[in-house]
Motif scaffolding. Structure first.
Motif, PDB file in Angstrom:
ATOM      1  N   ARG A  25       0.827  -1.200   0.000  1.00 55.29           N
ATOM      2  CA  ARG A  25       0.000   0.000   0.000  1.00 55.29           C
ATOM      3  C   ARG A  25       0.867   1.257   0.000  1.00 55.29           C
ATOM      4  N   LYS A  28       2.472   1.329  -3.677  1.00 56.97           N
ATOM      5  CA  LYS A  28       1.613   1.374  -4.857  1.00 56.97           C
ATOM      6  C   LYS A  28       0.313   2.149  -4.678  1.00 56.97           C
ATOM      7  N   GLY A  29      -0.012   2.511  -3.455  1.00 60.77           N
ATOM      8  CA  GLY A  29      -1.265   3.220  -3.203  1.00 60.77           C
ATOM      9  C   GLY A  29      -2.410   2.256  -2.934  1.00 60.77           C
ATOM     10  N   THR A  30      -3.462   2.775  -2.335  1.00 56.76           N
ATOM     11  CA  THR A  30      -4.596   1.930  -1.919  1.00 56.76           C
ATOM     12  C   THR A  30      -5.322   1.301  -3.108  1.00 56.76           C
ATOM     13  N   GLY A  31      -5.522   2.075  -4.165  1.00 56.80           N
ATOM     14  CA  GLY A  31      -6.263   1.575  -5.320  1.00 56.80           C
ATOM     15  C   GLY A  31      -5.620   0.355  -5.957  1.00 56.80           C
ATOM     16  N   LYS A  32      -4.334   0.451  -6.257  1.00 62.42           N
ATOM     17  CA  LYS A  32      -3.623  -0.675  -6.883  1.00 62.42           C
ATOM     18  C   LYS A  32      -3.510  -1.867  -5.926  1.00 62.42           C
ATOM     19  N   THR A  33      -3.422  -1.573  -4.631  1.00 64.50           N
ATOM     20  CA  THR A  33      -3.349  -2.646  -3.638  1.00 64.50           C
ATOM     21  C   THR A  33      -4.649  -3.438  -3.614  1.00 64.50           C
ATOM     22  N   LEU A  35      -6.872  -3.631  -6.039  1.00 66.26           N
ATOM     23  CA  LEU A  35      -6.970  -4.330  -7.331  1.00 66.26           C
ATOM     24  C   LEU A  35      -6.167  -5.624  -7.311  1.00 66.26           C
ATOM     25  N   GLY A  36      -4.943  -5.543  -6.789  1.00 64.96           N
ATOM     26  CA  GLY A  36      -4.111  -6.735  -6.689  1.00 64.96           C
ATOM     27  C   GLY A  36      -4.711  -7.774  -5.759  1.00 64.96           C
ATOM     28  N   TYR A  64       3.946  -9.761  -8.711  1.00 63.68           N
ATOM     29  CA  TYR A  64       2.971  -8.914  -9.409  1.00 63.68           C
ATOM     30  C   TYR A  64       3.267  -7.431  -9.184  1.00 63.68           C
ATOM     31  N   PHE A  65       3.633  -7.071  -7.970  1.00 68.44           N
ATOM     32  CA  PHE A  65       3.828  -5.667  -7.629  1.00 68.44           C
ATOM     33  C   PHE A  65       5.242  -5.146  -7.886  1.00 68.44           C
TER      34      PHE A  65
END
Length: 200
Positions: A25, A28-33, A35-36, A64-65
């Motif tokens: 988080r 990558k930020g909350t949104g991408k976290t 999504l993953g 992935y990240f």
């Protein structure tokens, strides 16, 4: 006087939460976290049900990240994460570590978390006085491959790492701290063990 060795799990024992998710988080930020997490939810559910290997799920999420990231950038990110998230460390655990260092004992952090972000949590305060034994990541041509270089430092692997570091068992008193079944072997091996400490 018998030498003392203090062995600590990291996530949940010395910290208030699992740092893998917190690190993702942060990076990558909350949104991408989110999504993953949704993408890998079937695998993570199977892992929780013990139907899919813990290490394999963790490696896939990590890959992935962070696959392809320059190792220098990754390490800088890990240092910033540790510096900005020192509030995750439990005060009681920090006191025990500080007292153990003051008495001249050996301290080792044995964790399934990635070494690159665990180490800075301790270097900033205690330099090289705390040994770190964690899961190590593979790097090729200065880039993170997304794979693990070592076995996931969990369960029996924790005990193997501890025995390699301190092989002469009768020469020291072992005090161990953990909070999950992944710490079971290490806790049973210790002279004194503490399950879910530092939570008051």
């Amino acid at each position: 006087m018998t030498k003392k060795v203090y062995a600590f799990d990291f996530d949940g024992t010395l910290t208030t939460k699992d740092t893998l998710l917190a690190f993702i988080r942060y990076a990558k930020g909350t949104g991408k976290t989110i999504l993953g997490a949704l993408l890998f939810s079937p695998i993570l559910i199977l892992m929780r049900l013990h139907l899919y290997p813990n290490w394999k799920a963790k490696q896939q999420v990590f890959s992935y990240f962070f696959k392809g990231m320059e190792i220098g950038d990754f390490n800088d990110l890990c240092k910033r994460f540790a510096h900005d998230n020192r509030h995750l460390l439990r005060a009681g655990g920090q006191k025990v570590i500080g007292d153990a260092i003051a008495e001249g004992s050996d301290i080792v952090i044995i964790s399934a978390s990635i070494e690159n972000w665990v180490r800075p949590f301790f270097e900033e305060t205690w330099g090289n006085k705390v040994l770190i034994e964690c899961t190590r990541i593979d790097v090729r041509h200065d880039k993170v491959t997304g794979k693990f270089l070592t076995k996931n430092c969990y369960g029996s692997e924790k005990l193997k790492r501890l025995q390699r570091l301190f092989p002469h068992r009768r020469s020291y008193e072992l005090i161990a701290f953990g909070d999950t079944r992944g710490d079971k072997q290490m806790l049973e091996y210790a002279d004194k063990s503490y399950y879910k400490p530092f939570r008051r």
